[in-house]
Design an enzyme around this catalytic site. Structure first.
Site, mmCIF file in Angstrom:
data_model
loop_
_atom_site.group_PDB
_atom_site.id
_atom_site.type_symbol
_atom_site.label_atom_id
_atom_site.label_comp_id
_atom_site.label_asym_id
_atom_site.label_seq_id
_atom_site.Cartn_x
_atom_site.Cartn_y
_atom_site.Cartn_z
ATOM 1 N N ALA A 241 41.279 51.247 53.058
ATOM 2 C CA ALA A 241 39.922 51.752 52.832
ATOM 3 C C ALA A 241 39.935 52.940 51.876
ATOM 4 C CB ALA A 241 39.276 52.120 54.158
ATOM 5 N N HIS B 108 50.490 55.767 60.125
ATOM 6 C CA HIS B 108 50.070 54.601 60.926
ATOM 7 C C HIS B 108 50.981 53.381 60.714
ATOM 8 C CE1 HIS B 108 47.886 53.741 57.217
ATOM 9 N NE2 HIS B 108 46.857 54.530 57.516
ATOM 10 N N HIS C 187 44.213 48.020 65.801
ATOM 11 C CA HIS C 187 45.203 48.229 64.751
ATOM 12 C C HIS C 187 46.571 47.654 65.092
ATOM 13 C CE1 HIS C 187 42.285 51.089 63.120
ATOM 14 N NE2 HIS C 187 42.991 51.095 62.008
ATOM 15 N N ASP D 139 43.247 58.339 63.561
ATOM 16 C CA ASP D 139 42.762 57.884 62.251
ATOM 17 C C ASP D 139 41.244 57.692 62.321
ATOM 18 O OD1 ASP D 139 42.841 57.162 59.578
ATOM 19 O OD2 ASP D 139 43.501 55.099 59.955
#
Length: 381
Positions: free
Chosen positions: A134, A210, A245, A268
């Protein structure tokens, strides 16, 4: 001075293990070693008492953005996450033009100087267009050390972490620059090979942004960055434990190979965390949040999360069946150590800040204390 408090009867999670029917003494803004005779006593029988949560990767919450909002917006996001147990928070940016990021760093550094933030994390623009997630591809750039230094300087000593695709031109030199300035170099949004990732770790990178997300998947002939990051004792891996996720098996894989001492739970989070579904902006990109999952309107990529750390904690214990002590390491102790705050944060020990979370027997949040003052008072429900 407020009278000392004794929080008694809870299962208290300490670095040495869990103490049943334990007690924590709050003396002003710190955890005390002994209590005076006139101390207030709060009975927390049937509850858990754990350190305040530390989030090193967070873009906003409560309908407010750390990436583009005003000072009031940032404080609203900080307050939202405090209500969910995060007593220490790093504000993360997203990819933008260099001048805009430098200006944002100036605003966020003022809040860090006031003690509202624990620092700044720059996620982008030094990331791979192949794994941009993103982030606006038009604004991506190679990690030129001069540009990295510009952001460090703009943060006025409050830059805590920079996420880079270290395989890009200038990547390794930028990692070395960050290490020299005491800033965490995090490998993320990367298309690196196993060998390139190992080279970045040797250059000084110590965090995986992440893990599993925005990087090549683990392959049996091409193990990629995941294998290199999991196997190296110098690396702490971020995990987003929201059920979206990561598959539970991936979470288990990370804990098995890295061990609890090398995991940092993060949110996040973006604006919708603690707020609700709807349309939001993440930097210059429009995001649709539906059923608590944030995705880009154009392309459908996952766009951060709506996670809060109390939910991550509860899921880790009740769904993933992780030991409570391991979860406390991942959500408090390890991120505090990464930030260099483990002399004050991350565990319930005398002399440290009185930042703590009260959970019920089902691990739902019931109380939050920061600096000795209740943010969420367990006596008020």
């Amino acid at each position: 001075m407020a009278p000392s408090k004794v929080l008694a009867g809870a299962r208290v999670v300490l670095p040495t293990g869990t103490v049943p029917d334990g007690r924590v003494i709050v003396d002003g803004a710190r955890i005390g070693g002994s209590a005076p005779a006139d101390a207030e006593v709060l009975d927390l029988t049937g509850h858990w008492l754990v350190p305040g949560f530390v989030d090193i990767h967070n873009h906003g919450g409560g309908g407010a953005s750390f990436t583009s909002g005003t000072v009031e917006d940032v404080l609203k996001g900080v307050r939202t996450h405090r209500l969910h147990g995060t007593t220490t928070i790093v504000a993360s940016t997203v990819t933008g033009d260099m001048d805009g990021l430098a200006q944002r760093a100036g605003l966020l550094s003022e809040l860090a100087e006031q003690g509202d933030l624990a620092g700044i994390h720059f996620e982008g623009p030094f990331i791979s267009p192949c794994r941009k997630g993103a982030h606006s591809e038009e604004l991506l750039r190679d990690p030129d050390p001069a540009d990295v230094r510009k952001l460090i300087d703009a943060a006025r000593g409050h830059a805590k972490m920079v996420t880079l695709a270290t395989e890009l031109p200038g990547g390794l030199d930028s990692v070395r620059l960050l290490a020299e300035h005491g800033v965490i170099a995090a490998i993320g949004h990367t298309d690196a090979t196993y060998e390139q990732t190992r080279a970045a770790i040797d250059a000084g990178a110590t965090v995986a942004t992440h893990l599993f997300n925005a990087m090549p998947p683990l392959g049996h002939r091409s193990p990629g960055p995941i294998a290199a990051l999991l196997e190296d004792e110098r690396v702490t891996v971020e995990l987003i434990n929201d059920g979206t996720h990561l598959h539970p098996a991936s979470l288990e894989l990370a804990f098995h190979h890295a061990g609890a001492g090398r995991v940092a739970f993060i949110t996040d989070a973006m604006d919708a965390a603690g707020f609700g579904d709807g349309r939001y902006m993440l930097g210059p990109l429009e995001v649709e949040v539906a059923d608590g999952v944030a995705r880009l309107v154009e392309g459908g990529s996952i766009a951060g999360s709506t996670l809060t750390l109390d939910r991550a904690f509860q899921r880790a214990v009740t769904v993933d069946r992780l030991p409570v002590g391991d979860v406390v390491e991942a959500i408090s102790a390890n991120p505090a150590r990464l930030l260099g705050l483990d002399d004050r944060k991350g565990s319930l020990e005398p002399g440290k800040d009185a930042d703590l979370v009260v959970l019920d027997e089902d691990f739902a949040l019931k109380g939050v204390m920061r600096g000795g003052a209740w943010v969420v008072d367990p006596q008020l429900g």
